[in-house]
Write a protein that holds these residues in place. Structure first.
Motif, PDB file in Angstrom:
ATOM      1  N   THR A  91      -6.335  14.028  -0.658  1.00 45.87           N
ATOM      2  CA  THR A  91      -7.071  13.244   0.326  1.00 45.87           C
ATOM      3  C   THR A  91      -6.608  11.793   0.330  1.00 45.87           C
ATOM      4  OG1 THR A  91      -8.973  14.692   0.186  1.00 45.87           O
ATOM      5  CG2 THR A  91      -9.381  12.490   0.994  1.00 45.87           C
ATOM      6  N   THR A  92      -6.331  11.259  -0.850  1.00 46.23           N
ATOM      7  CA  THR A  92      -5.833   9.878  -0.924  1.00 46.23           C
ATOM      8  C   THR A  92      -4.524   9.753  -0.159  1.00 46.23           C
ATOM      9  OG1 THR A  92      -6.806   9.791  -3.123  1.00 46.23           O
ATOM     10  CG2 THR A  92      -5.328   8.015  -2.527  1.00 46.23           C
ATOM     11  N   LEU A  93      -3.656  10.747  -0.303  1.00 48.51           N
ATOM     12  CA  LEU A  93      -2.381  10.718   0.406  1.00 48.51           C
ATOM     13  C   LEU A  93      -2.621  10.724   1.917  1.00 48.51           C
ATOM     14  CD1 LEU A  93       0.671  10.770   0.214  1.00 48.51           C
ATOM     15  CD2 LEU A  93       0.591  13.255   0.034  1.00 48.51           C
ATOM     16  N   LEU A  94      -3.531  11.590   2.358  1.00 44.41           N
ATOM     17  CA  LEU A  94      -3.823  11.689   3.785  1.00 44.41           C
ATOM     18  C   LEU A  94      -4.384  10.359   4.294  1.00 44.41           C
ATOM     19  CD1 LEU A  94      -4.002  14.020   6.033  1.00 44.41           C
ATOM     20  CD2 LEU A  94      -6.454  13.819   5.671  1.00 44.41           C
ATOM     21  N   ARG A  95      -5.288   9.762   3.477  1.00 52.17           N
ATOM     22  CA  ARG A  95      -5.913   8.509   3.911  1.00 52.17           C
ATOM     23  C   ARG A  95      -4.922   7.360   3.918  1.00 52.17           C
ATOM     24  NH1 ARG A  95     -11.425   8.225   3.856  1.00 52.17           N
ATOM     25  NH2 ARG A  95     -11.387   6.158   2.938  1.00 52.17           N
ATOM     26  N   MET A  96      -3.859   7.470   3.127  1.00 49.44           N
ATOM     27  CA  MET A  96      -2.822   6.442   3.197  1.00 49.44           C
ATOM     28  C   MET A  96      -2.012   6.593   4.483  1.00 49.44           C
ATOM     29  SD  MET A  96      -1.471   5.537  -0.596  1.00 49.44           S
ATOM     30  CE  MET A  96      -1.394   7.147  -1.333  1.00 49.44           C
ATOM     31  N   VAL A  97      -1.795   7.853   4.890  1.00 48.48           N
ATOM     32  CA  VAL A  97      -1.098   8.065   6.158  1.00 48.48           C
ATOM     33  C   VAL A  97      -1.956   7.537   7.304  1.00 48.48           C
ATOM     34  CG1 VAL A  97      -0.129   9.776   7.726  1.00 48.48           C
ATOM     35  CG2 VAL A  97       0.178  10.028   5.262  1.00 48.48           C
ATOM     36  N   ALA A  98      -3.293   7.716   7.192  1.00 49.24           N
ATOM     37  CA  ALA A  98      -4.193   7.237   8.233  1.00 49.24           C
ATOM     38  C   ALA A  98      -4.286   5.717   8.234  1.00 49.24           C
ATOM     39  CB  ALA A  98      -5.591   7.833   8.037  1.00 49.24           C
ATOM     40  N   GLY A  99      -4.046   5.123   7.062  1.00 49.96           N
ATOM     41  CA  GLY A  99      -4.120   3.660   6.976  1.00 49.96           C
ATOM     42  C   GLY A  99      -5.376   3.144   6.328  1.00 49.96           C
ATOM     43  N   PHE A 100      -6.155   4.006   5.693  1.00 50.71           N
ATOM     44  CA  PHE A 100      -7.388   3.543   5.038  1.00 50.71           C
ATOM     45  C   PHE A 100      -7.108   2.968   3.656  1.00 50.71           C
ATOM     46  CE2 PHE A 100      -9.388   6.858   7.835  1.00 50.71           C
ATOM     47  CZ  PHE A 100      -9.823   5.932   8.754  1.00 50.71           C
ATOM     48  N   HIS A 101      -6.043   3.447   3.020  1.00 54.41           N
ATOM     49  CA  HIS A 101      -5.648   2.868   1.747  1.00 54.41           C
ATOM     50  C   HIS A 101      -4.247   2.312   1.905  1.00 54.41           C
ATOM     51  CE1 HIS A 101      -9.054   4.621  -0.087  1.00 54.41           C
ATOM     52  NE2 HIS A 101      -8.613   5.867  -0.102  1.00 54.41           N
ATOM     53  N   HIS A 102      -3.980   1.243   1.195  1.00 56.10           N
ATOM     54  CA  HIS A 102      -2.635   0.693   1.208  1.00 56.10           C
ATOM     55  C   HIS A 102      -1.940   1.146  -0.073  1.00 56.10           C
ATOM     56  CE1 HIS A 102       0.580  -2.347   1.087  1.00 56.10           C
ATOM     57  NE2 HIS A 102       0.484  -2.274   2.394  1.00 56.10           N
TER      58      HIS A 102
END
Lengths: 350, 740
Positions: free
Chosen positions: A45-56
């Motif tokens: 999920t962290t990887l997906l959220r980095m693709v989305a731009g929620f995590h840098h």
């Protein structure tokens, strides 16, 4: 020039002392359906959220069509995400929810109405625009969430365990609908799930993750039949594991048994034999003229409709054996296990 | 087999509950006095016992006979249904007889009336349960009747007395007092004859200009067609506000004050809530202690401190800036003191709202292309709006009802809550006081109704029920620093204000002579200490019944189905919306003569506390009971426990720490209360808060500050003790209870 639609290169993300994603690289081709599969806490999920731009990401870069987007905030990346809990706006109607992204893109009202109508039809909810989200069932809410993501025509569609709130039957139906829609629109899709069956059923490619790393990337068939290590073999589907040593080319010896296996491993190496339950054949009488036959006893049997699952004690081990389309009666007592040589998968690293 | 199935269901053993109630009622009615001669509650006059009255009063034999019949009905071998119907009839008859006797005699009630009244109600309740009229057991049914009786006598009846006094003067119905009061310039004056301008006209003009502005704005933003109501609202709102601003009188001062304090406190509360939930700075940890401080001290302590810092000889205004100003005496000073006191209330309400905002919704908006600003405008704001309205309305009620601050730093300007007081104490006109009370009540009550039934319904429940795992998005750094700055400034002001009161209590004469002295603290002896302990004693007595009754009502309204449940809940929560001064004159008017005479006793002060603070107990009780899975009680019932046992053995232990917190807060609220008891105190039963007001009014501010400091320190100690105990019990923190 990288041809991949989404490219993740050497990404690391830490939360305090824990490393959530550990130097991951992944290319997703245009129009493909790629699934990140792994147990909870594996970083998918962290990887997906980095693709989305929620995590840098702490290290590494993300590219969309070869353009670096690592520093672009979520709302300016052309990605759209579908959330586990749908995240429909409770104060807006279904129509307003779906039209939200269009309004932000300054699409004219008439055009927006038309496109919302189109996408609602696409997800099978035509004419439900005036209802509020809480009037809809879970499956319908999920489709609205999907429609809301699709209507803005994102470069990449991101889905974070979208089916986990649905009941078993509905989950299977909605997942095939998602797959159909994805094929129809040719939309590049990144999908996160912990359900291996779902991953096998829906994906073009699966990335199996554990502890922040991708362990194996491949088609569902590759992942299932040729897992690279014990974790993947164990996480995807059921398997019998036997550890032994290659005694001669094509021979593995383990405690009490010697099996004929496919060639490949050098004599003297420790190997793990992976045997899917349905790869083993079960006989009431000893079969003639075949190799790898073991005598055993059925300790438990369970009828699962399309197959029967047996727990068998043989050669001092417990075995799980699946027999497809069982007849009128289940086997009991003494049985004979036949292990076809070409269905054996060998792991050379233990 | 057949014999097992035909166990005789009609041979039932004597009903001990009914038997005991019959006995208690009989003995109480026979041996205790029915009336008393003076105000003192615990005088025993043998001449008015049931035994003595048996010959002279025809009602007495009937009452005693009814009680005996209850005992007989309890012992006869009837089925439950038969016994229930008889008990129902006897209970109702007995209650009516007791009421007839009480109001027929017209003399102050005494023990026998209380015992017999409650006894017959219990019989009636038991009857309702046995006959199956109420789907509950005897304990629950009796509790419902008792709670209902208390709410009627001690909440609804005093309010009725206020209403009555506003239109009935000397037993004559008249609207003269109403008209006179409402026409008085003290109430409201729009067209001031002393000025040349026409205020009404200016108000109308301002309204028209605002409406025109709204038309223009909507035309520009192309929403004119759907939004004509907003034009009306804008015109009316601005017109009325302008008229109020230009006008004079209590109505104008109180309403403007409520609006301004409501808006500012809510805005501050929202900023603090955002900080508390989403700040990355350490200062957010200070939010807890500083938000609780103004809640556990009497609000007028801040008013007193305002005089110390910003008054004519104020430390900041005079000593530091060299100006002698009256600017903070009047609505402005009251507004500042109230904002400081009520922003924490708004914070506690909005904290829950901000907590329940689902971060996934914000992320969903972002991934669809919404910037931070868009997310705020299209997602956070609409979702938080009901909560914000809620906080605003609660603060507005508090501001309208506040009595202490206007009287200390109101600078002699009229306010609705203080006019109630001055009409009685200064002008000796209870009818005028009642009219002010009714106006105030009408305003707070309509705000309460709007809040409960309109705003309350508009809150959005999370659609999927489960909150998502997404973590809250932290504030953007710029906003974080700015908001933290606001909070620090607020905190500095609070520290300075409380500090000035503490310092003032050891300062010779604030503003003139700053030499250190223990004189004020010494001068607290004997009066100051005496009232302090009276306060503590009466508050402690009141805390127990208000919490237990509150929890009982909470249990009844959340877990039991009975007709009138909504009424009981509404009636008991009503005192949230009733300003203290209104309840105060209600008690004076209702309990000053006749059979219910109570004034002049310490009991009436305790009762005022109990029914004032019961809603706090109800709220925390409801919150705590909602946490308990209903199946626990069902399991207990399946194992043959009746509801009293279930309540005592299952529910009570589980809500133990909530109960303790409720108890402490009932105590704290009683200790810091002023408006509802200011009419009820007597020289023997003076209280700390009213004593502080007296000290300040008569110029011994130092002693007032000393007593206020003592009270503040004591309250902090009590709250810290509660924190300590609750931490060990693992229960809710004090903050959660205050928020409830």
């Amino acid at each position: 020039m990288n041809r991949a639609h989404v490219s993740v290169q050497g990404i690391t993300k830490r939360f305090g002392p824990t490393v959530a994603v550990d130097g991951v690289s992944l290319d997703v081709e245009e129009g493909s359906f790629t699934t990140l599969l792994g147990p909870s806490g594996c970083g998918k999920t962290t990887l997906l959220r980095m693709v989305a731009g929620f995590h840098h990401p702490d290290q590494g870069d993300i590219f969309l069509r070869g353009i670096r987007v690592t520093d672009i905030p979520a709302h300016r990346r052309n990605t759209a995400m579908v959330f586990q809990e749908y995240a429909l706006f409770p104060h807006m109607t279904v129509g307003e929810n779906v039209g939200y992204g269009l309004r932000l893109r300054r699409v004219s009202a008439d055009e927006a109405t038309r496109r919302v109508g189109q996408v609602m039809e696409l997800v099978g909810l035509a004419g439900q625009q005036r209802k509020f989200p809480h009037h809809l069932s879970g499956g319908q809410q999920q489709r609205v969430a999907l429609a809301r993501a699709l209507v803005v025509e994102p470069e990449v569609l991101l889905l974070d365990e979208p089916l986990s709130n649905l009941d078993a039957k509905l989950r299977i139906r909605v997942r095939s609908e998602i797959r159909q829609l994805q094929q129809q629109l040719g939309k590049t899709t990144l999908y996160v799930t912990h359900d291996q069956e779902e991953a096998l059923a829906i994906s073009d490619r699966i990335a199996v993750m554990n502890r922040g790393r991708i362990l194996q990337l491949g088609t569902p068939l590759q992942i299932y039949h040729h897992p690279v290590n014990r974790f993947v073999a164990d996480f995807v589907g059921l398997a019998n594991f036997l550890e032994g040593e290659v005694s001669a080319p094509g021979q593995v010896r383990m405690e009490g048994v010697s099996l004929t296996v496919p060639d490949g491993a050098l004599p003297g190496r420790r190997v793990t034999v992976v045997l899917r339950p349905e790869a083993i054949r079960l006989h009431a009488r000893p079969p003639e003229g075949v190799a790898n036959v073991l005598r055993g006893y059925v300790t438990a049997a369970s009828f699962l409709g399309t197959l029967a699952r047996y727990w068998v004690d043989a050669a001092g081990r417990h075995w799980i054996v699946d027999v497809p389309s069982p007849g009128e009666a289940l086997m009991t007592g003494e049985v004979f296990l036949e292990i076809p040589r070409d269905r054996i998968h060998l792991l050379t690293e233990t | 087999m057949a014999r097992i199935l035909t166990i005789p269901a009609f041979r039932v053993a004597p009903n001990t509950t009914l038997l005991s109630w019959g006995g208690i009622t009989f003995l109480g009615a026979l041996l205790l006095p029915w009336t008393r001669s003076g105000r003192d509650l615990f005088t025993f006059t043998t001449s008015s016992t049931g035994l003595a009255l048996l010959g002279s009063s025809p009602l007495m034999p009937a009452i005693l006979a009814t009680a005996v019949l209850v005992a007989v009905a309890a012992s006869l071998p009837w089925t439950n249904a038969q016994r229930g119907r008889v008990a129902l009839g006897l209970g109702a008859l007995g209650t009516v007889l007791v009421a007839l006797r009480l109001f027929g005699a017209g003399q102050p009630f005494s023990g026998a009336a209380v015992v017999a009244g409650l006894g017959f109600l219990a019989v009636l309740g038991t009857g309702l349960a046995l006959a199956g009229v109420l789907r509950a057991d005897a304990f629950i049914a009796s509790s419902v009747l008792w709670a209902g009786a208390f709410v009627i006598i001690f909440i609804l009846f005093p309010l009725w007395a206020v209403l009555k006094a506003s239109v009935i003067v000397k037993d004559q119905f008249t609207l003269a007092v109403v008209a006179e009061t409402l026409r008085s310039p003290v109430f409201f004056l729009l067209n001031n004859p002393a000025t040349t301008r026409n205020e009404t006209l200016i108000g109308v003009q301002a309204g028209l200009v605002a409406a025109a502005g709204a038309v223009l704005f909507l035309a520009v933003t192309r929403r004119l067609r759907q939004s004509w109501v907003w034009i009306l609202y804008a015109g009316l709102g601005v017109g009325v506000l302008t008229a109020l601003y230009l006008g004079f009188g209590a109505l104008r001062n109180s309403v403007l004050l409520a609006i301004v304090v409501g808006v500012i406190s809510t805005a501050l509360g929202f900023v603090f809530a955002l900080l508390g939930e989403r700040s990355r700075l350490r200062t957010r940890r200070l939010l807890g202690p500083f938000s609780i401080l103004p809640i556990i001290t009497p609000p007028f302590v801040l008013g007193l401190a305002m005089i110390y810092l910003f008054g004519r000889r104020g430390f900041v205004t005079y000593q530091m800036l060299g100006i002698s100003t009256n600017i903070f005496f009047g609505p402005l000073g009251v507004a500042v003191a109230q904002v400081l006191a009520y922003a924490p209330i708004a914070y506690l309400v909005l904290q829950g709202v901000v907590q329940s905002l689902d971060a996934a919704l914000e992320e969903a908006a972002e991934t669809l292309g919404a910037s931070r600003w868009h997310v705020l405008r299209t997602v956070i704001w609409p979702l938080a709006r009901p909560g914000i309205a809620n906080a605003f309305l609660l603060v507005a009620i508090e501001s309208l009802a506040d009595f202490g601050n206007p009287i200390i730093i109101g600078g002699g300007k009229p306010f609705l809550a203080t006019e109630v007081f001055f009409a009685i104490i200064g002008r000796f006109n209870p009818n005028e006081a009642a009219v002010y009370g009714v106006v105030l009540l009408a305003m707070t009550l309509s705000i309460f109704l709007v809040q409960r039934y309109w705003v309350g319904r508009r809150s959005y429940v999370t659609v999927t029920g489960k909150p998502s795992g997404a973590k809250a998005r932290p504030l953007p750094p710029a906003l974080d620093y700015a908001a933290s700055g606001v909070f620090l400034a607020w905190m500095a002001l609070i520290v300075a204000l409380y500090g000035s009161v503490f310092v003032g209590s050891v300062t010779k004469l604030w503003g003139f002579d700053y030499t250190f002295t223990l004189e004020h603290l010494r001068n607290l002896s004997p009066t100051g200490w005496k009232v302090f302990w009276t306060s503590a004693k009466l508050s402690a007595y009141a805390a127990i019944p208000s919490t237990l009754l509150g929890f009982l009502i909470a249990y009844l309204v959340t877990r039991v189905e009975f007709p009138g449940r909504g009424g009981l809940e509404f009636g008991s929560m009503l005192s949230f919306a009733v300003p203290g001064t209104v309840m105060g004159i209600g008690y004076i008017l209702a309990f000053n003569q006749g059979p219910l005479l109570l004034t002049g006793t310490s009991l009436i002060i305790i009762l005022a506390f109990v029914f004032r603070n019961m809603p706090v107990g109800i709220r925390s009780g409801v919150a705590a009971i909602h946490q308990i899975d209903r199946s626990l009680e069902e399991a207990s019932t399946m194992l043959r426990a009746n509801s009293a046992v279930t309540l005592w053995r299952i529910v009570m232990p589980l809500v133990r720490s909530a109960l303790l917190s409720g108890l402490v807060f009932a105590f704290v609220r009683a200790m810091t209360a002023v408006s509802q008891v200011i009419f009820l105190i007597t020289p023997q039963h003076s209280l700390a808060t009213t004593q502080i007001l007296t000290y300040i009014e008569y110029g011994s501010q130092g002693r007032g500050a000393a007593l206020a400091s003592l009270l503040t320190v004591f309250m902090i100690a009590v709250i810290l003790a509660l924190y300590g105990i609750n931490r060990r019990l693992g229960g809710p923190t004090a903050r959660e209870v205050t928020a409830a």
